[in-house]
Design an enzyme around this catalytic site. Sequence first.
Site, mmCIF file in Angstrom:
data_model
loop_
_atom_site.group_PDB
_atom_site.id
_atom_site.type_symbol
_atom_site.label_atom_id
_atom_site.label_comp_id
_atom_site.label_asym_id
_atom_site.label_seq_id
_atom_site.Cartn_x
_atom_site.Cartn_y
_atom_site.Cartn_z
ATOM 1 N N GLY A 260 112.941 6.807 -13.768
ATOM 2 C CA GLY A 260 113.338 7.995 -13.024
ATOM 3 C C GLY A 260 112.351 8.402 -11.948
ATOM 4 N N GLN B 282 117.549 14.069 -16.955
ATOM 5 C CA GLN B 282 117.856 14.745 -18.215
ATOM 6 C C GLN B 282 119.358 14.880 -18.461
ATOM 7 O OE1 GLN B 282 115.861 15.680 -20.689
ATOM 8 N NE2 GLN B 282 114.003 15.028 -19.633
ATOM 9 N N GLY C 214 116.676 5.092 -18.382
ATOM 10 C CA GLY C 214 117.233 4.539 -19.602
ATOM 11 C C GLY C 214 116.723 5.173 -20.880
ATOM 12 N N CYS D 216 105.271 15.217 -19.088
ATOM 13 C CA CYS D 216 104.348 14.699 -18.078
ATOM 14 C C CYS D 216 103.160 15.616 -17.843
ATOM 15 C CB CYS D 216 105.092 14.463 -16.760
ATOM 16 S SG CYS D 216 106.477 13.328 -16.936
#
Length: 394
Positions: free
Chosen positions: A72, A180, A201, A326
């Site tokens: 992503g 998301q 994924g 993150c």
Amino acid sequence: MSKRIYLDNAATTQVRPEVLEEMLPYFTEHYGNPAAIYSFASEAGHAVAHARQAVADVIGANKDEIYFTGGGSESDNWALKATAEAYSSKGKHIITSTIEHHAILHTAEWLEKQGYEVTYVPVDENGTVKLDALEAAIRPDTILISIMAANNEIGTIQPLKEIGAIAKKHGVLFHTDAVQAYAHIPIDVNEMNIDMLSASGHKIGGPKGIGLMYIRKGVKIRSFIHGGAQERSRRAGTHNVPGIVGMGKAAQIAVRDMDQISDYESQLRDHLIERVLAEIPYTRLNGHRTDRLPNNANFCFRFIEGESLLILLDQAGIYGSSGSACTSGSLDPSHVLLAIGLPHEIAHGSLRLTLSDATTLEDIDYTVDKLKEIIERLRGMSPLYEDFIKKENA
């Protein structure tokens, strides 16, 4: 530790057994490079094509509009950087929101250093983008609007159809970070006028290290990774065939079972929210109460610090997060919670719990019971809470 309750599915998900089974032959039996012309490679080539169709079907796209990436964050970088370069002759103004994932925000900051202008549209107290502010921000030199489909921290689902209509009305490209939301909620790129979309994924029961970019036919976007002619010369690099196969299989399962999983997760989510708000005082639910991802619950508990809460939950065998995955190493409060208007001292006490279809009602009840104990313990050590209670009882 006997008890293990994983409630951090927004960070990553367990690979589904059916997905792993589908992937394994492409490590050992059908390991040919799909770009090769000899027959041994054809099995890998067919598998990539099949997966491309599967992931396209989830969002109503054409398979030729799907490009596989490393995840992503790469897709988000590609959408912003390559669009900025390709359309710089038209203008150098980009619009995004204040609650985007850092893959968007940090890329936008990088573009500002390259001479582009970025407008960060505000959100309301639920984390919903203010459409009037979005439309008002559009200028003659605006080339791209990038608004996430659903927020990774507080779960609020954005009005993609309305945003897409605004973008189309003004002739501006619309990209959405759907990492998301992809295969969790219905998305139709044509109905919503989405020109580019990012997905990953490992958020849908697939493997890590594989993602996609949807690029509408006709969008003039540059290559992001240069090298070979893979992905129709737009994204170089030998195909991650097992990863692509895994993402394709995970997408098929997710879209097949979307309604069933959504209903199940929503019921558990609502039970979790109702118990926490009813049984733990001085608690706030973050994000829209109903227009939120089916598996997302995000709370702020006053008079505690999120890091301490996570440590004690971990000791009880419960795994959640405080803010996005993150930024888990950061001591700063969530930028999303600050953007919806929370003061620092409350934003510091956040907890995100994200469920899966493997989560049980017993898991939720155990979690709430432990939460009550832990928060009471932490507040018992807080002089701020002690002073607050004294004033309340005065």
